[in-house]
Motif scaffolding. Structure first.
Motif, PDB file in Angstrom:
ATOM      1  N   ALA A 130       0.815  -1.220   0.000  1.00  0.00           N
ATOM      2  CA  ALA A 130       0.000   0.000   0.000  1.00  0.00           C
ATOM      3  C   ALA A 130       0.845   1.266   0.000  1.00  0.00           C
ATOM      4  N   ALA A 131       2.082   1.174   0.459  1.00  0.00           N
ATOM      5  CA  ALA A 131       2.912   2.372   0.624  1.00  0.00           C
ATOM      6  C   ALA A 131       3.122   3.136  -0.683  1.00  0.00           C
ATOM      7  N   GLY A 132       3.285   2.414  -1.792  1.00  0.00           N
ATOM      8  CA  GLY A 132       3.523   3.080  -3.075  1.00  0.00           C
ATOM      9  C   GLY A 132       2.359   3.944  -3.525  1.00  0.00           C
ATOM     10  N   PRO A 133       1.166   3.351  -3.703  1.00  0.00           N
ATOM     11  CA  PRO A 133       0.022   4.172  -4.137  1.00  0.00           C
ATOM     12  C   PRO A 133      -0.372   5.231  -3.126  1.00  0.00           C
ATOM     13  N   LEU A 134      -0.116   5.000  -1.841  1.00  0.00           N
ATOM     14  CA  LEU A 134      -0.397   6.040  -0.861  1.00  0.00           C
ATOM     15  C   LEU A 134       0.496   7.263  -1.091  1.00  0.00           C
ATOM     16  N   THR A 135       1.680   7.017  -1.636  1.00  0.00           N
ATOM     17  CA  THR A 135       2.560   8.130  -2.006  1.00  0.00           C
ATOM     18  C   THR A 135       1.941   8.942  -3.131  1.00  0.00           C
ATOM     19  N   ASN A 136       1.318   8.269  -4.100  1.00  0.00           N
ATOM     20  CA  ASN A 136       0.618   8.987  -5.167  1.00  0.00           C
ATOM     21  C   ASN A 136      -0.546   9.801  -4.613  1.00  0.00           C
ATOM     22  N   VAL A 137      -1.244   9.244  -3.614  1.00  0.00           N
ATOM     23  CA  VAL A 137      -2.329   9.975  -2.967  1.00  0.00           C
ATOM     24  C   VAL A 137      -1.786  11.242  -2.309  1.00  0.00           C
ATOM     25  N   LEU A 138      -0.677  11.113  -1.602  1.00  0.00           N
ATOM     26  CA  LEU A 138      -0.066  12.268  -0.940  1.00  0.00           C
ATOM     27  C   LEU A 138       0.386  13.307  -1.963  1.00  0.00           C
ATOM     28  N   PHE A 139       0.965  12.845  -3.059  1.00  0.00           N
ATOM     29  CA  PHE A 139       1.416  13.740  -4.122  1.00  0.00           C
ATOM     30  C   PHE A 139       0.217  14.481  -4.710  1.00  0.00           C
ATOM     31  N   ALA A 140      -0.896  13.767  -4.886  1.00  0.00           N
ATOM     32  CA  ALA A 140      -2.115  14.391  -5.422  1.00  0.00           C
ATOM     33  C   ALA A 140      -2.645  15.456  -4.472  1.00  0.00           C
ATOM     34  N   ILE A 141      -2.583  15.185  -3.179  1.00  0.00           N
ATOM     35  CA  ILE A 141      -3.043  16.160  -2.192  1.00  0.00           C
ATOM     36  C   ILE A 141      -2.212  17.441  -2.273  1.00  0.00           C
ATOM     37  N   VAL A 142      -0.904  17.273  -2.424  1.00  0.00           N
ATOM     38  CA  VAL A 142      -0.019  18.440  -2.533  1.00  0.00           C
ATOM     39  C   VAL A 142      -0.338  19.240  -3.798  1.00  0.00           C
ATOM     40  N   CYS A 143      -0.531  18.534  -4.924  1.00  0.00           N
ATOM     41  CA  CYS A 143      -0.810  19.218  -6.197  1.00  0.00           C
ATOM     42  C   CYS A 143      -2.143  19.951  -6.176  1.00  0.00           C
ATOM     43  N   THR A 144      -3.109  19.373  -5.475  1.00  0.00           N
ATOM     44  CA  THR A 144      -4.450  19.966  -5.478  1.00  0.00           C
ATOM     45  C   THR A 144      -4.667  20.958  -4.339  1.00  0.00           C
ATOM     46  N   ALA A 145      -3.711  21.043  -3.415  1.00  0.00           N
ATOM     47  CA  ALA A 145      -3.886  21.911  -2.245  1.00  0.00           C
ATOM     48  C   ALA A 145      -4.270  23.349  -2.594  1.00  0.00           C
ATOM     49  N   PRO A 146      -3.609  23.983  -3.602  1.00  0.00           N
ATOM     50  CA  PRO A 146      -4.004  25.363  -3.922  1.00  0.00           C
ATOM     51  C   PRO A 146      -5.456  25.481  -4.367  1.00  0.00           C
ATOM     52  N   PHE A 147      -6.010  24.389  -4.935  1.00  0.00           N
ATOM     53  CA  PHE A 147      -7.389  24.415  -5.419  1.00  0.00           C
ATOM     54  C   PHE A 147      -8.371  24.279  -4.259  1.00  0.00           C
ATOM     55  N   TRP A 148      -8.206  23.231  -3.432  1.00  0.00           N
ATOM     56  CA  TRP A 148      -9.187  23.029  -2.370  1.00  0.00           C
ATOM     57  C   TRP A 148      -8.974  23.955  -1.175  1.00  0.00           C
ATOM     58  N   LEU A 149      -7.796  24.607  -1.129  1.00  0.00           N
ATOM     59  CA  LEU A 149      -7.582  25.628  -0.105  1.00  0.00           C
ATOM     60  C   LEU A 149      -7.995  27.013  -0.590  1.00  0.00           C
ATOM     61  N   ASP A 150      -8.459  27.058  -1.862  1.00  0.00           N
ATOM     62  CA  ASP A 150      -8.866  28.319  -2.480  1.00  0.00           C
ATOM     63  C   ASP A 150      -7.733  29.346  -2.387  1.00  0.00           C
ATOM     64  N   ALA A 151      -6.526  28.874  -2.763  1.00  0.00           N
ATOM     65  CA  ALA A 151      -5.331  29.715  -2.659  1.00  0.00           C
ATOM     66  C   ALA A 151      -4.695  29.936  -4.028  1.00  0.00           C
ATOM     67  N   LEU A 152      -5.550  30.178  -5.027  1.00  0.00           N
ATOM     68  CA  LEU A 152      -5.043  30.336  -6.396  1.00  0.00           C
ATOM     69  C   LEU A 152      -4.740  31.785  -6.762  1.00  0.00           C
ATOM     70  N   ASP A 153      -5.044  32.715  -5.880  1.00  0.00           N
ATOM     71  CA  ASP A 153      -4.737  34.119  -6.161  1.00  0.00           C
ATOM     72  C   ASP A 153      -3.226  34.278  -6.336  1.00  0.00           C
ATOM     73  N   GLY A 154      -2.840  34.846  -7.461  1.00  0.00           N
ATOM     74  CA  GLY A 154      -1.426  35.053  -7.727  1.00  0.00           C
ATOM     75  C   GLY A 154      -0.738  33.891  -8.406  1.00  0.00           C
ATOM     76  N   VAL A 155      -1.437  32.742  -8.525  1.00  0.00           N
ATOM     77  CA  VAL A 155      -0.847  31.596  -9.214  1.00  0.00           C
ATOM     78  C   VAL A 155      -1.044  31.781 -10.719  1.00  0.00           C
ATOM     79  N   PRO A 156       0.035  31.818 -11.502  1.00  0.00           N
ATOM     80  CA  PRO A 156      -0.093  32.002 -12.958  1.00  0.00           C
ATOM     81  C   PRO A 156      -0.971  30.916 -13.589  1.00  0.00           C
TER      82      PRO A 156
END
Length: 265
Positions: A130-156
């Motif tokens: 499970a450790a491998g795909p859980l890493t992909n889940v964590l990576f996805a959370i990091v990539c999507t953080a600006p979207f679900w945190l509504d922190a896209l102001d100033g992001v090109p």
């Protein structure tokens, strides 16, 4: 002597550091609009970030295996994050990158050889898988953080599109890896809990599990359902179809970018 050897085995590879450095520079070029061709910068950034995630995926397998009792993973180079040390570099790095270029899908890659006989306890075997795909889940959370945190102001805009496409790759990789199909990590999670008879019956099909999954994905009904699930997950994280579409359009810069997605800001 033993301590020095273990330290050397776990030292981060210059190959991985080089990949990370180029990914950072290309990401900076996307963010600042420095590159004359934003598509090329997006291509480099997403591809190299994808390779980094593949390395981290395999590292997670190896690190948990080390804690589980397989002390051979260090000597094999699996803890150095060096993609060239993998058992099947073609399957782990080259093919996943080709599939991203061709179809925009995160292909699972199986690379590290774990000596399962050294590991005791069914839970440990399941966690290693499970450790491998859980890493992909964590990576996805990091990539999507600006979207679900509504922190896209100033992001090109181009950088936002690149993150959205990278998130799509991570989500597809996580879901595909977690499928309980022989040869994929999802099956590795449940395999320790199956009877010996079932495991013997399934074992011959393990080399063909991934091929079976992608054969199914060629069927329009299955493909549409699969990507409907992906889109629903991304939307729940604040990423729209437009974000992922434009990210893929920019990524495939050699095809010419749709003018609808070509406005940077």
């Amino acid at each position: 002597m033993t301590t020095t050897s273990h330290t050397h085995d776990q030292r981060i590879s210059p190959v991985f550091l080089g990949i990370t450095a180029v990914a950072a520079v290309s990401g900076w070029a996307v963010w600042t609009g420095f590159a004359s061709s934003p598509g090329l910068a997006v291509f480099l950034f997403v591809t190299l970030a994808w390779v980094i995630s593949l390395c981290l995926h395999e590292y997670a397998h190896a690190r948990t295996a080390l804690y589980g009792g397989d002390i051979t993973v260090g000597a094999k180079g699996y803890l150095s994050l060096n993609p060239l040390a993998y058992t099947h570099a073609l399957l782990s790095i080259v093919l996943p990158v080709i599939f991203v270029i061709m179809g925009g899908i995160g292909l699972p890659g199986g690379a590290v050889f774990i000596e399962r006989g050294r590991i005791r306890g069914r839970w440990r075997h399941s966690v290693i898988s499970a450790a491998g795909p859980l890493t992909n889940v964590l990576f996805a959370i990091v990539c999507t953080a600006p979207f679900w945190l509504d922190a896209l102001d100033g992001v090109p805009t181009d950088f936002r599109f690149a993150l959205a496409f990278l998130a799509l790759l991570q989500v597809t990789a996580a879901i595909l890896n977690f499928l309980p199909v022989p040869g994929l990590d999802g099956y590795g999670v449940i395999e320790p809990w199956l009877s010996y008879k079932i495991k013997r019956q399934v074992e011959p099909f393990a080399p063909f599990g991934l091929l079976f999954v992608f054969a199914l994905l060629w069927l329009p009904a299955v493909n549409n359902t699969f990507f409907d699930v992906i889109d629903a997950i991304l939307k729940s994280l604040g990423i729209s179809d437009l974000d992922t579409y434009c990210g893929q359009e920019l990524y495939r810069f050699w095809q010419g970018t749709n003018e609808f997605c070509s406005v940077s800001g």
